[in-house]
Design an enzyme around this catalytic site. Sequence first.
Site, PDB file in Angstrom:
ATOM      1  N   ASP A 165      10.772   1.453   2.456  1.00  0.00           N
ATOM      2  CA  ASP A 165       9.816   0.753   3.317  1.00  0.00           C
ATOM      3  C   ASP A 165      10.581   0.171   4.494  1.00  0.00           C
ATOM      4  OD1 ASP A 165       6.722  -0.450   2.585  1.00  0.00           O
ATOM      5  OD2 ASP A 165       7.788  -1.334   4.282  1.00  0.00           O
ATOM      6  N   ASN A 167       3.948   8.401   1.944  1.00  0.00           N
ATOM      7  CA  ASN A 167       2.908   7.383   1.913  1.00  0.00           C
ATOM      8  C   ASN A 167       2.965   6.461   3.135  1.00  0.00           C
ATOM      9  OD1 ASN A 167       0.909   5.726   0.069  1.00  0.00           O
ATOM     10  ND2 ASN A 167       2.378   4.247   0.863  1.00  0.00           N
ATOM     11  N   TYR A 192      -4.813   7.095  15.645  1.00  0.00           N
ATOM     12  CA  TYR A 192      -4.649   7.197  14.192  1.00  0.00           C
ATOM     13  C   TYR A 192      -5.326   8.468  13.672  1.00  0.00           C
ATOM     14  CZ  TYR A 192      -4.968   5.936   9.248  1.00  0.00           C
ATOM     15  OH  TYR A 192      -4.885   5.935   7.881  1.00  0.00           O
ATOM     16  N   LYS A 211      -3.593  11.772  11.687  1.00  0.00           N
ATOM     17  CA  LYS A 211      -3.934  12.187  10.328  1.00  0.00           C
ATOM     18  C   LYS A 211      -4.520  13.604  10.278  1.00  0.00           C
ATOM     19  CE  LYS A 211      -2.460   8.619   8.081  1.00  0.00           C
ATOM     20  NZ  LYS A 211      -1.336   8.736   7.141  1.00  0.00           N
ATOM     21  N   THR A 215      -6.790  -2.743  -0.880  1.00  0.00           N
ATOM     22  CA  THR A 215      -5.426  -3.140  -0.533  1.00  0.00           C
ATOM     23  C   THR A 215      -5.519  -4.208   0.549  1.00  0.00           C
ATOM     24  OG1 THR A 215      -5.160  -1.512   1.250  1.00  0.00           O
ATOM     25  CG2 THR A 215      -4.570  -0.799  -0.990  1.00  0.00           C
TER      26      THR A 215
END
Length: 240
Positions: A36, A86, A151, A155, A186
């Site tokens: 991360d 991810n 975005y 994707k 989340t």
Amino acid sequence: MKLAGKVAIITGAGSGMGAQEARMFAAERARVVITDIAGDACRAIAEEIGANAIAIEHDVADEAGWETVIATTLDAFGKIDVLVNNAGLTRSDTFDNTDAAFLRRMLDVNIVGSFLGMKAVRGPMKDNGGGVIINIASGLAFTSLPGYFAYGVSKWGVRGMTRLGAKELSPDNIRVVTLTPGAIETPSLVPSVRENAAALIPLGRVGEADEFSRVVVFIASDDASYVSGAEFLIDGAMIC
């Protein structure tokens, strides 16, 4: 134990879905490398999991950083079986408010970052007899939503990269799959989606991170040994 003996790299695993994926992989007896850009966060998840996890502070758009991730993983665990791409950058912006610098950064993280991961693990996976690469997309790779131009573009690119990668890497017995989360509970979930879930989502609720993670585990496991180039929507029938 579906993942017993496997070694997985999960990017963006310092929080949210990535963190839950790391926990679930470890519960299935995989050894997990948690990366991360937020170093303290990924170290905290690795400490929570214990001896079967290590943490690496890592910007996926940094090619040299991938070299460190691969070397560290091989040194610690000896092989690489699974990569979960991810990590991702999310920000809302209209077409008119999107400038070239922001679009490039979005593409660098969401497309180039995933590509660099695929490129980095190919050699070790080939040497190990094969592997699995899981690219995380978005519902905005299947439909359009005003205000998420950059975005959404990124994707859509992830979907194409999965399909092309599955063809290119199949001779090395490397499977490549796209998983697409819908509204998952989340910290990054848009509050209005949570509040209006009953009206927006046919199943009437947002999904839980462990519901998504169970699908990740399945695709990473030998139970999905003939699945490659595929796309799975985990979204409560929101897009169908």
